[in-house]
Design an enzyme around this catalytic site. Sequence first.
Site, PDB file in Angstrom:
ATOM      1  N   CYS A 107       0.785  -1.229   0.000  1.00  0.00           N
ATOM      2  CA  CYS A 107       0.000   0.000   0.000  1.00  0.00           C
ATOM      3  C   CYS A 107       0.815   1.276   0.000  1.00  0.00           C
ATOM      4  O   CYS A 107       0.265   2.362   0.005  1.00  0.00           O
ATOM      5  CB  CYS A 107      -0.939   0.001   1.204  1.00  0.00           C
ATOM      6  SG  CYS A 107      -2.138  -1.349   1.135  1.00  0.00           S
ATOM      7  N   GLY A 248      -2.537  -9.952 -23.691  1.00  0.00           N
ATOM      8  CA  GLY A 248      -2.792 -10.567 -24.989  1.00  0.00           C
ATOM      9  C   GLY A 248      -2.730  -9.522 -26.081  1.00  0.00           C
ATOM     10  O   GLY A 248      -1.719  -8.836 -26.258  1.00  0.00           O
TER      11      GLY A 248
END
Length: 270
Positions: A107, A248
């Site tokens: 974080c 992709g």
Amino acid sequence: MSIVDEPGWKTIKIKGTHQENVSEAIAAEFPLTLMLDGHEFATIVCSPGQLEDLVVGFLASEGVIRTAAEIKEIQVDVYTGFSHIALHKPVQPDQFDHSSRMIGSCCGKSRQFYFKSDARVAKTITSELEVTVDQCMQLMKRLMNSSPEFERTGGVHNAALATPTDLLFTRTDIGRHNALDKVFGAMLQGNIPARGKLVVFSGRVSSEVLLKISKMGIGIILSKSAVTDLAVKLADELGITVIGFLRGDRMNIYTRPDRVLGIDPYLQRD
């Protein structure tokens, strides 16, 4: 020290109706305390690999140093979990508006400290580097294929310094911020210029990540993950090309699409 906990954790794995006991590889988590000129500066929760790169990159990200040459000596002891750093111009604790802190693996730090620090060292990027759509997709594919630790654990982030045609080196950590700091540290220690380079990244592009990219002098970041609104606003202001959801044959170009060759000029109009 391996960044994967060995020999693995006894785990009950369930898939459909099948259940079995397996030895599951998990990512190692390691607290490293930075002692800066004899003063406790921060404790970073990280993966126990490329720790010197991490320390140098972290100090640069925090605005403590600008070049590796400012460090007189650095020692990392993985057995005690301490790194002792001496600067040529020693610092005092009151030079930085914080007490010693725990920097989590995911974080980041408090936004108050982050903005005070980053306001001093964030910079507008004027890079003329260009990439094609296909090069972006190939670089992300290479990054994801370059991490056996991710394949084994699914619990780490990867960041790489790259040219449009190849990955130069990759750094891995349980924390996405740490992975970038390791890349930054390796650049500083190797005197590797940002010119002609981009960063390929597996993690979410938050405002903190975007400002790290700015401090590194990088003009293009490719990410497999999402972006935040503050990150893209800062990227637009600082002249950084942000590409997200690169998976992709898909990708989203959020800022400075002029650096990406092959984009329909009509789509680049306001």
